[in-house]
Design a protein around this motif. Sequence first.
Motif, short mmCIF file in Angstrom:
data_model
loop_
_atom_site.label_atom_id
_atom_site.label_comp_id
_atom_site.label_asym_id
_atom_site.label_seq_id
_atom_site.Cartn_x
_atom_site.Cartn_y
_atom_site.Cartn_z
N ALA A 55 0.83 -1.21 0.00
CA ALA A 55 0.00 0.00 0.00
C ALA A 55 0.87 1.26 0.00
CB ALA A 55 -0.93 0.00 1.21
N GLN A 56 1.94 1.26 0.77
CA GLN A 56 2.83 2.42 0.79
C GLN A 56 3.51 2.62 -0.57
OE1 GLN A 56 5.50 1.72 4.03
NE2 GLN A 56 4.02 2.33 5.58
N ARG A 57 3.90 1.52 -1.21
CA ARG A 57 4.53 1.64 -2.53
C ARG A 57 3.53 2.15 -3.56
NH1 ARG A 57 8.06 -3.58 -3.68
NH2 ARG A 57 6.47 -4.72 -2.54
N ASN A 72 4.37 2.83 -15.32
CA ASN A 72 5.70 3.07 -14.74
C ASN A 72 5.80 2.60 -13.28
OD1 ASN A 72 6.89 4.34 -17.04
ND2 ASN A 72 5.59 6.12 -16.59
N CYS A 73 4.71 2.21 -12.72
CA CYS A 73 4.67 1.75 -11.32
C CYS A 73 4.91 0.24 -11.29
CB CYS A 73 3.33 2.10 -10.69
SG CYS A 73 3.20 1.62 -8.97
N SER A 74 6.11 -0.16 -10.93
CA SER A 74 6.46 -1.59 -11.00
C SER A 74 5.64 -2.46 -10.06
CB SER A 74 7.95 -1.79 -10.72
OG SER A 74 8.26 -1.38 -9.40
N ILE A 75 5.29 -1.96 -8.89
CA ILE A 75 4.52 -2.77 -7.94
C ILE A 75 3.13 -3.05 -8.49
CG2 ILE A 75 3.66 -0.83 -6.55
CD1 ILE A 75 4.66 -4.31 -5.25
N ALA A 76 2.59 -2.12 -9.26
CA ALA A 76 1.26 -2.33 -9.85
C ALA A 76 1.28 -3.54 -10.78
CB ALA A 76 0.81 -1.08 -10.60
N GLY A 77 2.33 -3.67 -11.58
CA GLY A 77 2.43 -4.82 -12.47
C GLY A 77 2.67 -6.12 -11.74
N ASN A 78 3.30 -6.05 -10.55
CA ASN A 78 3.59 -7.26 -9.78
C ASN A 78 2.37 -7.87 -9.11
OD1 ASN A 78 6.29 -6.96 -10.40
ND2 ASN A 78 6.83 -6.02 -8.45
N ILE A 79 1.32 -7.06 -8.90
CA ILE A 79 0.18 -7.58 -8.13
C ILE A 79 -1.14 -7.56 -8.89
CG2 ILE A 79 1.19 -6.99 -5.90
CD1 ILE A 79 -0.77 -4.56 -5.91
N GLY A 82 -3.65 -10.74 -12.73
CA GLY A 82 -3.34 -12.15 -12.52
C GLY A 82 -1.98 -12.42 -11.90
N ASN A 83 -1.17 -11.40 -11.71
CA ASN A 83 0.13 -11.58 -11.07
C ASN A 83 -0.01 -11.55 -9.55
OD1 ASN A 83 1.49 -11.59 -13.56
ND2 ASN A 83 1.55 -9.36 -13.60
N THR A 84 0.87 -12.26 -8.90
CA THR A 84 0.85 -12.29 -7.43
C THR A 84 2.25 -12.00 -6.90
OG1 THR A 84 1.31 -14.65 -7.30
CG2 THR A 84 -1.01 -14.00 -7.36
N LEU A 85 2.27 -11.53 -5.69
CA LEU A 85 3.50 -11.27 -4.97
C LEU A 85 3.47 -12.13 -3.71
CD1 LEU A 85 6.02 -9.37 -4.73
CD2 LEU A 85 4.56 -7.85 -3.39
N SER A 86 4.50 -12.94 -3.50
CA SER A 86 4.54 -13.81 -2.33
C SER A 86 5.16 -13.07 -1.15
CB SER A 86 5.38 -15.06 -2.61
OG SER A 86 4.74 -15.85 -3.58
N THR A 87 4.66 -13.37 0.04
CA THR A 87 5.26 -12.80 1.23
C THR A 87 6.60 -13.47 1.49
OG1 THR A 87 4.07 -14.37 2.64
CG2 THR A 87 3.03 -12.21 2.28
#
Length: 143
Positions: A55-57, A72-79, A82-87
């Motif tokens: 959320a901060q990113r 240009n927001c890399s975190i947006a593309g990561n999540i 259909g993309n996921t980000l693992s803890t």
Amino acid sequence: MKNHKFSINYGFTLIELMIAVAVIGILAAIAYPSYMESVRKSNRAEAKTELNDVAQRLQRCFTAFSAYDDANCSIAGNISKGNTLSTENNFYSITGVLTATTYTLTAAPQSGSYQVGDGDCTSFTLTQTGAKDATGARKDDCW
């Protein structure tokens, strides 16, 4: 004086041993579920921490690009999409639904992780307004 032979037995009888095993079994039956619930609860912190970090990113992206879903927001593309980000310890997967002005982040247990069996707090959500929610039997106590 008479000479008496005394027989001294060292050790446990079978009955004493069985009582000790039964007591240990009862203690384990009580302690183990409590311990495992404590482990699950501590693992939930990983999901909440990662949601707040993402959320901060996203907020930084909004400040820089005036949109949460900017290319240009890399975190947006990561999540999203259909993309996921693992803890960190792979207990949860973070996904997001993003628009230019809103987002909803969700942390759900990863299949095969121990957290899949957590019925009290199944998944967590966080929105751009800071609204926090969860699913599960004790969802009001999750955050």
